[in-house]
Design a protein around this motif. Structure first.
Motif, PDB file in Angstrom:
ATOM      1  N   LYS A 122       0.813  -1.212   0.000  1.00 29.08           N
ATOM      2  CA  LYS A 122       0.000   0.000   0.000  1.00 29.08           C
ATOM      3  C   LYS A 122       0.846   1.262   0.000  1.00 29.08           C
ATOM      4  O   LYS A 122       0.565   2.223  -0.712  1.00 29.08           O
ATOM      5  N   GLY A 123       1.922   1.269   0.754  1.00 31.22           N
ATOM      6  CA  GLY A 123       2.711   2.482   0.835  1.00 31.22           C
ATOM      7  C   GLY A 123       3.519   2.777  -0.410  1.00 31.22           C
ATOM      8  O   GLY A 123       3.912   3.909  -0.641  1.00 31.22           O
ATOM      9  N   ALA A 124       3.823   1.764  -1.200  1.00 32.17           N
ATOM     10  CA  ALA A 124       4.690   1.958  -2.370  1.00 32.17           C
ATOM     11  C   ALA A 124       3.911   2.082  -3.663  1.00 32.17           C
ATOM     12  O   ALA A 124       4.495   2.243  -4.717  1.00 32.17           O
ATOM     13  N   GLN A 125       2.605   2.013  -3.589  1.00 34.11           N
ATOM     14  CA  GLN A 125       1.818   2.015  -4.818  1.00 34.11           C
ATOM     15  C   GLN A 125       1.683   3.407  -5.412  1.00 34.11           C
ATOM     16  O   GLN A 125       1.589   4.407  -4.698  1.00 34.11           O
ATOM     17  N   ALA A 126       1.665   3.440  -6.739  1.00 34.31           N
ATOM     18  CA  ALA A 126       1.368   4.658  -7.484  1.00 34.31           C
ATOM     19  C   ALA A 126       0.213   4.331  -8.415  1.00 34.31           C
ATOM     20  O   ALA A 126       0.227   3.310  -9.104  1.00 34.31           O
ATOM     21  N   THR A 127      -0.810   5.181  -8.408  1.00 35.24           N
ATOM     22  CA  THR A 127      -1.990   4.906  -9.232  1.00 35.24           C
ATOM     23  C   THR A 127      -2.194   5.999 -10.268  1.00 35.24           C
ATOM     24  O   THR A 127      -1.935   7.188 -10.003  1.00 35.24           O
ATOM     25  N   THR A 128      -2.647   5.576 -11.426  1.00 36.97           N
ATOM     26  CA  THR A 128      -2.967   6.491 -12.518  1.00 36.97           C
ATOM     27  C   THR A 128      -4.426   6.268 -12.907  1.00 36.97           C
ATOM     28  O   THR A 128      -4.844   5.126 -13.140  1.00 36.97           O
ATOM     29  N   LYS A 157      -1.521  10.407 -10.628  1.00 35.93           N
ATOM     30  CA  LYS A 157      -1.618  11.223 -11.840  1.00 35.93           C
ATOM     31  C   LYS A 157      -2.878  10.855 -12.609  1.00 35.93           C
ATOM     32  O   LYS A 157      -3.565   9.874 -12.277  1.00 35.93           O
ATOM     33  N   GLY A 158      -3.151  11.615 -13.662  1.00 40.65           N
ATOM     34  CA  GLY A 158      -4.312  11.346 -14.494  1.00 40.65           C
ATOM     35  C   GLY A 158      -3.972  11.448 -15.968  1.00 40.65           C
ATOM     36  O   GLY A 158      -3.046  12.173 -16.365  1.00 40.65           O
ATOM     37  N   VAL A 159      -4.717  10.711 -16.783  1.00 45.37           N
ATOM     38  CA  VAL A 159      -4.502  10.690 -18.232  1.00 45.37           C
ATOM     39  C   VAL A 159      -5.867  10.705 -18.916  1.00 45.37           C
ATOM     40  O   VAL A 159      -6.803  10.028 -18.460  1.00 45.37           O
ATOM     41  N   LEU A 160      -5.954  11.452 -20.008  1.00 45.65           N
ATOM     42  CA  LEU A 160      -7.174  11.491 -20.818  1.00 45.65           C
ATOM     43  C   LEU A 160      -6.863  11.007 -22.229  1.00 45.65           C
ATOM     44  O   LEU A 160      -5.854  11.398 -22.826  1.00 45.65           O
TER      45      LEU A 160
END
Length: 371
Positions: free
Chosen positions: A62-68, A98-101
């Motif tokens: 959980k602590g190392a996760q990065a979500t997009t 971060k976010g992507v479109l």
């Protein structure tokens, strides 16, 4: 007939919004280091439920996760600023990285500026340009002109210089046209008096044939409407050897002294069209372009395969050096004199006679007889 072929755009395969979301999901799914989820609903810090088209999670624990968070808009118009604002709200509420479109129509100026300020990446999915396919494009259509010719009705103006009694009153040339026949000693021309050897008589004939064919090729651009067709021509030809230093051919009776050679060249050009679809065998072939940086990749899926292949477009491909092939180009192929091409066409068109001096065809240079 000479119009380029047309193909259904690959982008039309993603006409349904679900297909478009699956395409974007599969773009990320090829990376084994990430977990990709489609159509996810999560509750944010605010207590609001947030729907996510595609969620990418990188890292373990959980602590190392990065979500997009990825939103996919298969719209008929450009994406507006408010849609970027909705994505940013989800990023903030779900504490995403971060976010992507992704869209297929582009972005309004306000949307692009706002996305830059919020570090949201914008991509557009589109059909590939001709340059991205490799010029001249997806469709490649060319013409092939095959030139062939046969020497007929050879009539030598010749005098038999006999060295034996009772020679025949008439004696023709027994030419054997085939691979390497121009090196056959029976065809080698000699100088009168000295016997110095010159070129083969076939060398003169071949050169005359070649010049006539290439002259025809220089006048023919395209036959009829560009379909499968052939045209035949009959050309009277004369080669003058009267001032040529090598004009004698030995035989069992002495030697034959040549003056002029007259023959007819039956020539034909066969036209065929070659069509290639660089997209043949592909289920998808699209470009995915960063709307801000303009960097882009080619994305393809082959046949019944489920995986997408992503190929980065190198900068040098955009400014490729050298001349690019053009559609409609005519490639000319000339057969060898001995190639059997069968019937060379019916009702050949009669052309004006062509005359050559032997010295113009093959200059009389020979180590045995200097100029």
């Amino acid at each position: 007939m000479n119009a380029p072929p047309t193909f259904a755009p690959f982008i039309d395969k993603l006409v349904d919004w679900r297909d478009f979301e699956h395409f974007v999901r599969d773009l990320y799914a090829s990376d084994p280091e990430v977990r990709v989820e489609h159509n996810v609903t999560e509750v944010g810090r605010s207590g609001a439920r947030r729907q996510i088209d595609v969620k990418i999670t990188q890292g373990e624990g959980k602590g190392a996760q990065a979500t997009t968070l990825v939103e996919c808009k298969r719209w008929k118009e450009k994406v507006s600023r408010d849609r970027v604002d909705v994505l940013f709200a989800s990023i903030d509420d779900l504490e995403a990285s971060k976010g992507v479109l992704f869209t297929t129509k582009g972005y309004e100026a306000g949307a692009e500026a706002y996305a830059k300020s919020k570090d949201i990446e914008l991509f557009i999915v589109r059909d590939m340009t001709d340059r991205e396919w490799g010029l001249p494009g997806r469709a490649v259509w060319l013409y092939l002109h095959l030139y062939a010719a046969r020497i007929e009705n050879l009539q030598p103006d010749a005098e038999l210089m006999a060295v034996v009694p009772n020679p025949p009153k008439t004696l023709g040339l027994n030419l054997k046209i085939g691979p390497g026949s121009d090196r056959d000693p029976v065809h080698i021309l000699q100088a009168a008096g000295t016997g110095a050897k010159g070129p083969s008589l076939l060398t003169l004939l071949y050169e005359a044939r070649d010049r006539i064919l290439r002259g025809l090729a220089g006048q023919i651009r395209l036959l009829d409407d560009g379909g499968e067709v052939s045209r035949a021509f009959r050309v009277p030809v004369e080669i003058d050897l009267t001032d040529y230093p090598f004009r004698e051919i030995p035989n069992v009776f002495g030697f034959l002294r040549l003056g002029r050679l007259r023959f007819e060249l039956l020539a034909v050009v066969g036209q065929s069209r070659l069509d290639f679809d660089r997209g043949k065998g592909l289920d998808l072939a699209l470009a995915v372009e960063n709307y801000v940086t303009r960097e882009h990749d080619r994305v393809i899926r082959r046949g019944e395969a489920t995986d997408l292949e992503v190929v980065e477009v190198a900068e040098r491909e955009e400014g490729a050096e050298g001349e690019a092939l053009e559609n409609g180009t005519v490639f000319q192929v000339f057969t060898e004199p001995w190639v059997d091409v069968g019937a060379l066409g019916a009702n050949p068109k009669a052309l004006d006679a062509v005359r050559f001096a032997a010295s113009d065809l093959v200059p009389p240079q020979n180590p045995d007889m200097p100029l």
